[in-house]
Design a protein around this motif. Structure first.
Motif, PDB file in Angstrom:
ATOM      1  N   VAL A 481     -84.775  23.917  15.093  1.00  0.00           N
ATOM      2  CA  VAL A 481     -85.424  22.673  14.662  1.00  0.00           C
ATOM      3  C   VAL A 481     -85.741  22.724  13.169  1.00  0.00           C
ATOM      4  N   ARG A 482     -86.260  23.853  12.724  1.00  0.00           N
ATOM      5  CA  ARG A 482     -86.605  23.973  11.307  1.00  0.00           C
ATOM      6  C   ARG A 482     -85.363  23.857  10.417  1.00  0.00           C
ATOM      7  N   GLU A 485     -84.106  20.216  10.266  1.00  0.00           N
ATOM      8  CA  GLU A 485     -84.955  19.413   9.387  1.00  0.00           C
ATOM      9  C   GLU A 485     -84.650  19.680   7.911  1.00  0.00           C
ATOM     10  N   GLU A 486     -84.265  20.907   7.592  1.00  0.00           N
ATOM     11  CA  GLU A 486     -83.996  21.253   6.199  1.00  0.00           C
ATOM     12  C   GLU A 486     -82.625  20.780   5.729  1.00  0.00           C
ATOM     13  N   THR A 489     -79.767  14.944   7.419  1.00  0.00           N
ATOM     14  CA  THR A 489     -80.443  13.652   7.272  1.00  0.00           C
ATOM     15  C   THR A 489     -80.068  12.804   8.476  1.00  0.00           C
ATOM     16  N   GLN A 493     -85.480  11.162  15.635  1.00  0.00           N
ATOM     17  CA  GLN A 493     -85.733  12.572  15.888  1.00  0.00           C
ATOM     18  C   GLN A 493     -84.625  13.144  16.749  1.00  0.00           C
TER      19      GLN A 493
END
Length: 509
Positions: A481-482, A485-486, A489, A493
């Motif tokens: 997940v991290r 997110e990084e 785009t 969610q």
């Protein structure tokens, strides 16, 4: 001068007159006393006669009352005697019942003694039988019981596993067939044409000279328009074009409508801008309310609160991958109603949940959090049914299902959003995003396979159970997940599900 004789005569006459008056008055008084005495005797006689009559009447009334009292006393005595007879009969019946119960108690006691003696005899015979069996088999009773229970347990478990597998296989086949029929029926019955509607953010001008009038002297017109509408106007070298930029689609629509009116009118100055923006905002509010009411009518969901209707109408200016969100929720409501009717769920709840499942997108740019949670809070604030709230909150599986209508809303949402032609994202971009999502998941050690599903809203990851344990699986999901997110785009969610499967395989020879 009068003579003494005359005076004397006068005095004599006066005395005679006085005496005569007294005599007359005495005669009148005597006659009055006589008449009063006669009247008194008459009244006394009448009173005595009336007294006799009253005494007779009183005696007669006394005799009558005594007679009535005696009759009432006799009737009371007869009633009491009858009541006493009934009481005596009841006492006799109770005595008889008591005797019968005592006899039954004695019989029951005798039977209990016989049963106790029989139990003792049976227990002794059982002990003798067990002792004989132990002597013959060379096993104690506990050992024999344990062996028998173990054999029965193994056989029962084997049969239960076979039966469970057969039932599971049959249920899976029937469920696949039933689900396929329900979904096909729902899609066929709700075959809606979907035209991708985009919020217009580009305004065409009649000529490039209009750009200077929109900007105004020292930029006062464009500043007034941006302050009144809350959007940014981009005027660049693109010929005959003004771009409206803003995160709120309703504000963009107000700005587009206001600027169009100002261009057609030709009068552009701060005072006129404020007046036109106010009128445009009122027109957009009216359109929003009418769009919400029409959507509720088309979906067959009456009685929604005015605030919900207004938020629903705001979805008219919201798109997701080119798909108009208001049209999407109406179609989802119809699909959910058809599926609920096929499976026997609550059709009203399913329709309302489908219509309101994306209500959070109307304010997700103003409130922090996922739109499903925002929509659930809005529904709860307006006291909508709990099943509707759960359907809104769980349509992206962010919370657990609490009713059968919640997964129906999710299924209808997936059908409306993922069917061909519903969304207009470019194929290359869409495929590239799914490939990047899977590449990020497979870049971690211990991952065997990854699958991007639900149009990229979820990625399911299969790990090797010998390398990843349960605690590591939780940490792996958090790391993926991290990294998503990084590096990526994406709208909304993405749900990450790590699946660790262990298998026990045996072969019967």
């Amino acid at each position: 001068m009068e003579t003494p004789v005359a005076v004397a005569i006068a005095l004599v006459a006066l005395v005679a007159g006085v005496i005569a008056g007294m005599l007359v008055r005495s005669m009148w008084a005597s006659q009055g006393m006589k008449s009063a005495s006669v009247e008194a005797r008459r009244i006394e006689a009448e009173a005595r006669a009336r007294q006799k009559d009253l005494i007779l009447e009183a005696k007669e009334e006394k005799i009558r009352l005594l007679r009535e009292a005696e009759e009432e006393a006799r009737s009371r005595r007869s009633e009491l005697q009858a009541f006493e007879r009934r009481l005596l009969q009841r006492d006799e019946q109770l005595d008889q019942r008591t005797d019968m119960l005592e006899q039954r108690d004695r019989k029951l006691l005798e039977r209990e003694r016989d049963l106790d003696r029989t139990r003792e005899e049976l227990a002794k015979a059982h002990q003798d039988h067990v002792a004989a069996l132990e002597l013959v088999s060379s096993l104690s009773a506990e050992d024999a019981k344990a062996m028998l229970l173990e054999e029965v347990r193994e056989e029962a478990e084997h049969d239960a596993v076979k039966l469970a597998r057969a039932i599971e296989r049959k249920a899976r086949e029937e469920a696949h067939e039933k689900a396929r029929d329900v979904i096909v029926t729902a899609i066929q019955r709700v075959a809606a044409d979907h035209t991708a509607e985009h919020t217009v953010s580009v305004i065409h001008l009649p000529s490039d000279e209009m750009k200077g009038r929109i900007i105004g002297r020292e930029g006062r017109n464009i500043r007034a328009l941006e302050q009144a509408t809350g959007v940014d106007l981009i005027i660049d070298d693109t010929p005959e074009t003004v771009i409206v930029s803003g995160f709120d689609p309703v504000r963009r629509e107000v700005a587009r409508l206001s600027l169009t009116k100002l261009i057609s009118d030709g009068r552009i100055h701060p005072g006129r801008i404020e007046e036109v923006v106010a009128k445009a905002r009122a027109e957009v509010d009216l359109v929003i309310r009418q769009a919400g009411e029409q959507a509720a009518y088309d979906a067959g969901v009456p009685g929604l609160p005015p605030e919900i209707i207004k938020l629903l109408g705001r979805l008219k200016y919201r798109t997701s991958y080119g798909q108009n969100v208001l049209n999407h929720v109406v179609e989802t409501s119809r699909l959910a109603a058809v599926i609920a009717a096929e499976v026997g769920a609550d059709i009203t709840i399913a329709k309302m949940g489908g219509l309101l499942h994306d209500i959070g997108k109307a304010v997700d740019h103003e409130v922090e959090g996922p739109h499903a949670a925002i929509g659930a809070q809005i529904a709860q604030r307006h006291n909508l049914p709990f099943k509707v709230i759960n359907g809104i909150a769980a349509h992206h599986q962010e919370v657990d299902y609490a009713c059968v209508e919640a997964p129906i809303v999710q299924i209808a949402d997936a059908i409306s959003a993922s069917r061909p032609g519903a969304r207009g994202e470019a194929m290359d971009t869409y495929v590239k995003r799914l490939e990047d999502l899977q590449a990020i998941a497979e870049s971690f050690s211990g991952v065997e396979k990854s699958f991007a599903v639900q149009a990229g809203r979820e990625v399911r990851i299969l790990v090797r159970p010998e390398e990843i344990d349960d605690l590591t699986a939780t940490r792996l999901a958090r790391d993926i997940v991290r990294k998503i997110e990084e590096q990526l785009t994406y709208p909304g969610q993405i749900k990450v599900t790590v699946i660790r499967e262990t298998r026990a395989v045996e072969y019967a020879k």
